[in-house]
Design an enzyme around this catalytic site. Structure first.
Site, short mmCIF file in Angstrom:
data_model
loop_
_atom_site.label_atom_id
_atom_site.label_comp_id
_atom_site.label_asym_id
_atom_site.label_seq_id
_atom_site.Cartn_x
_atom_site.Cartn_y
_atom_site.Cartn_z
N SER A 50 -3.85 1.34 -10.56
CA SER A 50 -4.67 0.59 -9.60
C SER A 50 -3.90 0.11 -8.37
O SER A 50 -4.49 -0.15 -7.34
CB SER A 50 -5.32 -0.60 -10.29
OG SER A 50 -4.33 -1.44 -10.84
N LYS B 140 -8.09 -2.19 -4.12
CA LYS B 140 -8.90 -3.26 -3.55
C LYS B 140 -9.50 -2.89 -2.19
O LYS B 140 -10.58 -3.34 -1.83
CB LYS B 140 -8.05 -4.53 -3.39
CG LYS B 140 -7.60 -5.15 -4.71
CD LYS B 140 -8.75 -5.78 -5.45
CE LYS B 140 -8.29 -6.53 -6.68
NZ LYS B 140 -9.43 -7.05 -7.47
N GLU C 273 -11.53 -14.74 -2.16
CA GLU C 273 -10.57 -15.35 -3.08
C GLU C 273 -9.54 -14.29 -3.43
O GLU C 273 -9.81 -13.09 -3.28
CB GLU C 273 -11.29 -15.81 -4.35
CG GLU C 273 -11.48 -14.74 -5.42
CD GLU C 273 -12.37 -13.58 -5.00
OE1 GLU C 273 -13.25 -13.77 -4.17
OE2 GLU C 273 -12.18 -12.46 -5.53
#
Lengths: 392, 255
Positions: free
Chosen positions: A373, A84, A106
């Site tokens: 990830s 991210k 969000e």
């Protein structure tokens, strides 16, 4: 192709009041992101702050059992513990250069919230994060991290109290705060230009993986695999390989608890075309077009829609999208912990699980890269609950 | 009924020297039976156009009052079929123009052509789709026009003249001017810059201009004389009904 579309999917289905900030963002992508100043600073931040390039790890122990080579692209080693941060550092830098003082975001699992709060702190931006009240409870550790980083975390009590409701709340806030705020969207979904913007920042994953793999083997991999919720880590890995037609591309959706008809997070496999959160995509919805609740043991996959580019890649047959249930993901999680000393995020465990479940269809000696990830520290409460309730 | 009916209704009020009244209520609120009684009462008590909400699970442009009301309707099993069937039954008794307001996905799933046809047959004059900006609505706008249904343009404080021009080019019914950079819901005061925005909208559109979002009482319109042809109010009406008061009483204040 129509602007903002991937084949039939994508678009800008938003209230007119959100069109000006979306057009402003498109312009910023053209002018600011392409400038040397932006590119040099972004590259520096990825290297010095995020810790890129992340490693490409060969899983020797599991590979011996499988009979083919499993490689992991280690986004769990990036700062804040997940892919991210690539996107949030990029968007925060863009926000700064656009002259806006505040980031809005969000979050589902909390990883995007933590990564946004981190980038905001680094670049001296104010930060407000919307998070479904249910996710606040199941990812409380990440809420505390966001607050320590100086962000305000706002629990969203409406709807299903998960990611989709957090997106609704953040879009509402953006309507009113657009003059001073950039909405740092967390995945390669939403209205144009977000799917392109997020892909641009995440495609570093695939570029690095390809170069690293070529350096180690002189070849291209047989297959790349990644989990798909909104789909940002996956599109980041896939983008570099889409034109390499010899490379198989596999996205993995969450089948929830797995029994037929169960609540899931697999809109590509089990959804129908529709419009939500500014995009035309595949959705979990009723016949009347009401959005259905989704479920995955991995909060980051718990979303009833998916980024439009994935739907397009599926539509044209360039990528295959499979499903994995909570139990299979949990098995993969434990296997990776015990055999390789790597504690993966539950989201990433779905991608690893797909490889384990489909091992017979993968040729001996093949090279498979899974995008890991994120790391699983954030999931400890869920893991302990699950293991306690499913002890043999 | 024709596509100009909404404009006619608002212009009639204007000719009488008053602002057209456009109350909003989500379809099926507060319950299935009471809803149609409220609609008839609004009609009998001075509504020029009535806006019926098509409930959606994820209403991004709505504030907490409308959202909660819409979610209650969904929990009660209200859908587009119910709204259109009920409207067919009651339309002959309603003098006001009828406008449906909602989000794109339920309409898309209903089927765009079937929706246009059924809405026309039920006596719908206009449609507001909150998440359908100009570019995405081109084909649907043309389809609705074939059925004499206006797709109402929504513009606001941040809409530049060139985007207003886009909407004005194909605009029919009326221009819905959103009073705040925000979601639906009544507010104590309206932003000062609204006057310049409304003036611009009046210059660009050759259809009436109605003001919505944030309206709580008629005094808010006092300083906007000559700039507003119609007033839309939803959250204030929902709250009024929630308090057990009648629609007639609510309309009296605005008349």
């Amino acid at each position: 192709m129509k602007k903002g579309y991937f084949g039939k999917f994508g678009g800008q289905f938003v209230p007119e009041l959100l069109m000006p900030p979306l057009l402003e963002l498109e312009e910023a992508m053209e002018k600011i992101m392409k400038s040397n100043e932006f590119q040099q600073e972004f590259t520096r931040l990825l290297k010095d702050f995020v810790g890129r390039p992340t490693a490409l790890t060969h899983c020797a122990n599991i590979s011996r059992e499988l009979g083919f080579n499993l490689w992991l692209k280690r986004e769990d080693l990036a700062h804040t513990g997940a892919h991210k941060v690539n996107n949030t550092v990029g968007q925060a830098l863009l926000t700064k250069m656009m002259g806006k003082p505040m980031l809005l975001a969000e979050t589902g699992a909390g990883q995007h919230g933590v990564a946004t709060a981190t980038a905001a702190a680094l670049l001296d931006l104010d930060c407000e994060i919307y998070m479904g009240a249910l996710d606040v409870k199941r990812q409380s550790h990440n809420v505390r991290r966001m607050e320590l980083l100086g962000a305000k975390c706002v629990p969203v009590e409406s709807g299903t109290q998960t990611l989709k409701d957090a997106i609704n709340a953040a879009l509402r806030k953006w309507i009113s705060a657009q003059q001073t705020t950039h909405y740092c969207f967390g995945t390669a979904a939403g209205p144009h230009p977000f799917p392109l913007l997020v892909r641009e920042f995440q495609s570093v994953i695939g570029r690095e993986a390809k170069a690293q793999f070529k350096e180690k083997t002189g070849e291209l991999p047989y297959m790349v695999v990644a989990c798909v919720g909104g789909g940002s880590n996956a599109i980041g890995m896939f983008h570099e390989f889409v034109q390499e037609t010899s490379v198989k591309i596999v996205g993995v959706e969450a089948a929830g608890t797995g029994e037929p008809g169960c609540t899931n997070s697999a809109p590509i496999n089990l959804g129908t075309p529709g419009v939500l959160h500014g995009m035309n995509t595949l959705l979990l919805q009723s016949e009347e077009g009401q959005i259905l609740p989704s479920h995955s043991i991995a909060a980051g996959l718990d979303y009833p829609g998916v980024g439009p580019e994935h739907v397009h890649l599926h539509d044209i047959g360039r990528a295959q999208y499979g499903t994995v249930n909570d139990h299979q993901a949990m098995n993969a999680f434990q296997m990776l912990c015990k055999k390789e000393g790597i504690l993966p995020a539950l989201e990433s465990s779905h991608a690893v699980a797909w490889v384990l479940e489909n091992r017979k269809s993968i040729p001996k000696e093949a090279n498979v890269i899974v995008n890991l990830s994120g790391r699983g520290d954030k999931d400890m409460d869920i893991l302990e609950d699950y293991l306690a309730n499913h002890a043999k | 009924m024709s596509i100009t009916k909404l404009a006619d209704k608002i212009n009639e009020a204007k000719a009488q020297g008053r602002t057209a009244l456009i109350p909003f209520l989500p379809g099926g609120y507060p319950d299935r039976e009471q809803f149609w009684k409220e609609i008839l009462e609004l009609d009998e008590n001075g509504a020029d156009v009535i806006e019926i909400g098509m409930p959606f699970s994820d209403p991004v442009a709505d504030g907490p009052v409308v959202e909660a009301a819409s979610l209650k309707c969904l929990a009660d099993g209200i859908d587009l079929k119910w709204i259109l069937a009920g409207l067919s039954d009651h339309r002959a008794k309603i003098r006001a123009g009828i406008l449906l307001m909602g989000y794109y996905n339920p309409v898309l799933q209903y089927g765009l052509e079937k929706f246009a046809k059924d809405a026309r047959e039920a006596g719908v004059n206009g449609l507001i789709i909150a998440d359908l900006p100009y570019e995405e609505g081109v084909e649907f706008r043309e389809l609705l026009a074939k059925y004499d249904i206006a797709l109402i343009p929504l513009v606001g404080l941040n809409t530049k003249p060139e985007r207003m021009d886009l909407y004005a080019k194909d605009g029919n019914g009326f221009c819905y001017y959103v009073s705040v950079l925000g979601t639906t819901g009544d507010r104590d005061s309206l932003p000062e810059e609204i006057k310049a925005g409304l003036k611009q909208a009046q210059e660009i559109f050759d259809i009436p201009v109605a003001l919505g979002f944030g309206l709580k009482n008629p005094s808010q319109l006092e300083s906007l004389e000559g700039l507003v042809d119609g007033a839309v109010f939803g959250s204030a009406l929902i709250r009024h009904i929630d308090e057990g008061k009648s629609s007639a009483e609510f309309m009296k204040v605005w008349k």
